[in-house]
Design a protein around this motif. Sequence first.
Motif, mmCIF file in Angstrom:
data_model
loop_
_atom_site.group_PDB
_atom_site.id
_atom_site.type_symbol
_atom_site.label_atom_id
_atom_site.label_comp_id
_atom_site.label_asym_id
_atom_site.label_seq_id
_atom_site.Cartn_x
_atom_site.Cartn_y
_atom_site.Cartn_z
ATOM 1 N N SER A 145 39.375 23.061 -34.199
ATOM 2 C CA SER A 145 37.964 23.233 -33.856
ATOM 3 C C SER A 145 37.134 21.961 -34.021
ATOM 4 O O SER A 145 35.948 21.944 -33.662
ATOM 5 C CB SER A 145 37.366 24.360 -34.707
ATOM 6 O OG SER A 145 37.710 24.232 -36.061
ATOM 7 N N TRP A 146 37.696 20.909 -34.560
ATOM 8 C CA TRP A 146 36.972 19.629 -34.703
ATOM 9 C C TRP A 146 37.993 18.533 -34.937
ATOM 10 O O TRP A 146 39.004 18.753 -35.617
ATOM 11 C CB TRP A 146 35.989 19.688 -35.876
ATOM 12 C CG TRP A 146 35.289 18.389 -36.152
ATOM 13 C CD1 TRP A 146 34.193 17.877 -35.516
ATOM 14 C CD2 TRP A 146 35.640 17.425 -37.166
ATOM 15 N NE1 TRP A 146 33.855 16.663 -36.054
ATOM 16 C CE2 TRP A 146 34.716 16.365 -37.066
ATOM 17 C CE3 TRP A 146 36.650 17.379 -38.127
ATOM 18 C CZ2 TRP A 146 34.769 15.258 -37.905
ATOM 19 C CZ3 TRP A 146 36.722 16.269 -38.967
ATOM 20 C CH2 TRP A 146 35.771 15.223 -38.859
ATOM 21 N N ILE A 147 37.738 17.365 -34.360
ATOM 22 C CA ILE A 147 38.606 16.201 -34.562
ATOM 23 C C ILE A 147 37.732 15.004 -34.918
ATOM 24 O O ILE A 147 36.779 14.683 -34.194
ATOM 25 C CB ILE A 147 39.428 15.887 -33.296
ATOM 26 C CG1 ILE A 147 40.311 17.075 -32.932
ATOM 27 C CG2 ILE A 147 40.275 14.632 -33.514
ATOM 28 C CD1 ILE A 147 41.026 16.914 -31.595
ATOM 29 N N GLY A 148 38.020 14.360 -36.002
ATOM 30 C CA GLY A 148 37.290 13.166 -36.410
ATOM 31 C C GLY A 148 37.835 11.924 -35.717
ATOM 32 O O GLY A 148 38.805 11.982 -34.951
ATOM 33 N N PRO A 149 37.224 10.784 -36.001
ATOM 34 C CA PRO A 149 37.690 9.541 -35.377
ATOM 35 C C PRO A 149 39.056 9.121 -35.914
ATOM 36 O O PRO A 149 39.439 9.476 -37.023
ATOM 37 C CB PRO A 149 36.609 8.526 -35.772
ATOM 38 C CG PRO A 149 36.005 9.088 -37.022
ATOM 39 C CD PRO A 149 36.050 10.573 -36.878
ATOM 40 N N LYS A 150 39.774 8.370 -35.094
ATOM 41 C CA LYS A 150 41.072 7.843 -35.512
ATOM 42 C C LYS A 150 40.882 6.855 -36.661
ATOM 43 O O LYS A 150 40.010 5.989 -36.601
ATOM 44 C CB LYS A 150 41.760 7.148 -34.336
ATOM 45 C CG LYS A 150 43.087 6.503 -34.698
ATOM 46 C CD LYS A 150 43.682 5.752 -33.510
ATOM 47 C CE LYS A 150 44.962 5.016 -33.895
ATOM 48 N NZ LYS A 150 45.511 4.248 -32.746
ATOM 49 N N ARG A 151 41.704 7.002 -37.686
ATOM 50 C CA ARG A 151 41.685 6.080 -38.821
ATOM 51 C C ARG A 151 43.120 5.783 -39.232
ATOM 52 O O ARG A 151 43.997 6.637 -39.117
ATOM 53 C CB ARG A 151 40.926 6.671 -40.017
ATOM 54 C CG ARG A 151 39.450 6.916 -39.754
ATOM 55 C CD ARG A 151 38.733 7.339 -41.029
ATOM 56 N NE ARG A 151 37.358 7.701 -40.795
ATOM 57 C CZ ARG A 151 36.367 6.833 -40.655
ATOM 58 N NH1 ARG A 151 36.623 5.534 -40.765
ATOM 59 N NH2 ARG A 151 35.140 7.235 -40.436
ATOM 60 N N SER A 152 43.334 4.578 -39.717
ATOM 61 C CA SER A 152 44.657 4.179 -40.199
ATOM 62 C C SER A 152 44.535 3.690 -41.633
ATOM 63 O O SER A 152 43.594 2.966 -41.968
ATOM 64 C CB SER A 152 45.231 3.061 -39.314
ATOM 65 O OG SER A 152 45.404 3.500 -37.992
ATOM 66 N N PHE A 153 45.490 4.095 -42.446
ATOM 67 C CA PHE A 153 45.527 3.641 -43.828
ATOM 68 C C PHE A 153 46.896 3.063 -44.127
ATOM 69 O O PHE A 153 47.921 3.557 -43.628
ATOM 70 C CB PHE A 153 45.247 4.796 -44.801
ATOM 71 C CG PHE A 153 43.796 5.159 -44.892
ATOM 72 C CD1 PHE A 153 42.936 4.458 -45.722
ATOM 73 C CD2 PHE A 153 43.286 6.197 -44.139
ATOM 74 C CE1 PHE A 153 41.596 4.792 -45.803
ATOM 75 C CE2 PHE A 153 41.945 6.545 -44.205
ATOM 76 C CZ PHE A 153 41.094 5.838 -45.046
ATOM 77 N N ALA A 154 46.901 2.018 -44.942
ATOM 78 C CA ALA A 154 48.149 1.382 -45.333
ATOM 79 C C ALA A 154 48.796 2.179 -46.456
ATOM 80 O O ALA A 154 48.141 2.596 -47.405
ATOM 81 C CB ALA A 154 47.888 -0.047 -45.803
ATOM 82 N N VAL A 155 50.094 2.416 -46.319
ATOM 83 C CA VAL A 155 50.896 2.999 -47.391
ATOM 84 C C VAL A 155 52.145 2.151 -47.517
ATOM 85 O O VAL A 155 52.280 1.121 -46.859
ATOM 86 C CB VAL A 155 51.228 4.478 -47.115
ATOM 87 C CG1 VAL A 155 49.967 5.326 -47.135
ATOM 88 C CG2 VAL A 155 51.928 4.633 -45.779
ATOM 89 N N GLY A 156 53.097 2.579 -48.297
ATOM 90 C CA GLY A 156 54.259 1.746 -48.567
ATOM 91 C C GLY A 156 55.039 1.349 -47.337
ATOM 92 O O GLY A 156 55.576 0.243 -47.268
ATOM 93 N N SER A 157 55.114 2.232 -46.332
ATOM 94 C CA SER A 157 55.909 1.943 -45.146
ATOM 95 C C SER A 157 55.066 1.430 -43.985
ATOM 96 O O SER A 157 55.501 1.457 -42.851
ATOM 97 C CB SER A 157 56.652 3.213 -44.712
ATOM 98 O OG SER A 157 55.740 4.282 -44.499
ATOM 99 N N GLY A 158 53.860 0.969 -44.249
ATOM 100 C CA GLY A 158 53.019 0.421 -43.197
ATOM 101 C C GLY A 158 51.830 1.306 -42.903
ATOM 102 O O GLY A 158 51.514 2.240 -43.642
ATOM 103 N N MET A 159 51.136 0.991 -41.812
ATOM 104 C CA MET A 159 49.935 1.739 -41.446
ATOM 105 C C MET A 159 50.310 3.073 -40.803
ATOM 106 O O MET A 159 51.214 3.145 -39.963
ATOM 107 C CB MET A 159 49.101 0.925 -40.468
ATOM 108 C CG MET A 159 48.660 -0.440 -40.997
ATOM 109 S SD MET A 159 47.466 -0.325 -42.346
ATOM 110 C CE MET A 159 45.999 0.158 -41.437
ATOM 111 N N LYS A 160 49.603 4.103 -41.204
ATOM 112 C CA LYS A 160 49.790 5.419 -40.594
ATOM 113 C C LYS A 160 48.468 5.816 -39.950
ATOM 114 O O LYS A 160 47.456 5.922 -40.631
ATOM 115 C CB LYS A 160 50.209 6.464 -41.625
ATOM 116 C CG LYS A 160 51.591 6.236 -42.222
ATOM 117 C CD LYS A 160 51.958 7.371 -43.166
ATOM 118 C CE LYS A 160 53.262 7.095 -43.907
ATOM 119 N NZ LYS A 160 54.425 7.006 -43.027
#
Length: 242
Positions: free
Chosen positions: A190-205
């Motif tokens: 019912s709702w979708i926010g903006p695309k965001r990427s966060f760094a974790v151990g295996s790279g950006m997700k």
Amino acid sequence: MRLQVAVTTVASELPWAGVLAPGRGVVYDLLARCAPELDRRLHEEGMGPHGMAPFGYGAPVFPSARRRRGRYAAGGGGVVEFGSPVPEVVEALAAGFTSRELLDWGGVAFRLTGVSAVEQPAFSSGRVRWRTATPVVMKGSGRDESGALGPRQAWVLPAEPEWPVYMQGNLRRKAETLGLDPGVELEAVSWIGPKRSFAVGSGMKPGAEVEVELSGPPETLRALWSWGLGQANSAGFGWVRA
């Protein structure tokens, strides 16, 4: 069940690479100290038929921190939430947090000021509408519209055609992992926010916050509320707002 960990910090912001990534290390460090056999099993094998890690957490939130464009604001009193549908995990985390005064969140010092348990809502109607506090990440098949196989890191976003199918599969695998009724359904996004990427151990997700409507057995819904939606919950993604 969830734990709300109250903290304070003198830092005025968190580096973006340190907003979510430190939480996984915090959880495994506490499990290693307070429940070493459980830590070994989850870290090396995962749980259930799908080898999943049944815990999640949200990003630290500081309501009174001064907001600045492009920065993740910190400062003063805040809270970090952790959760798991497995009681042994929550008990170990609670024991670990209550024995500490400081928390190292990726090089930023948090002083712990309290730990409180938050019981799962009943969800007795068997229907819920949840909005996440952190992006939901999901991998698809890696195939494009022509059926050609693309990169293995084929992340799909909520508006893309494959996303509901893979989200549905993830919900059922979590139920199967816990030995619960897997009859949970993704009814709507019912709702979708903006695309965001966060760094974790295996790279950006990459992912996006979402609001979804689910139906299913209340016990399964309670477990999902304590665990999170989508993949990489153990890296802080898909945390459901309380």
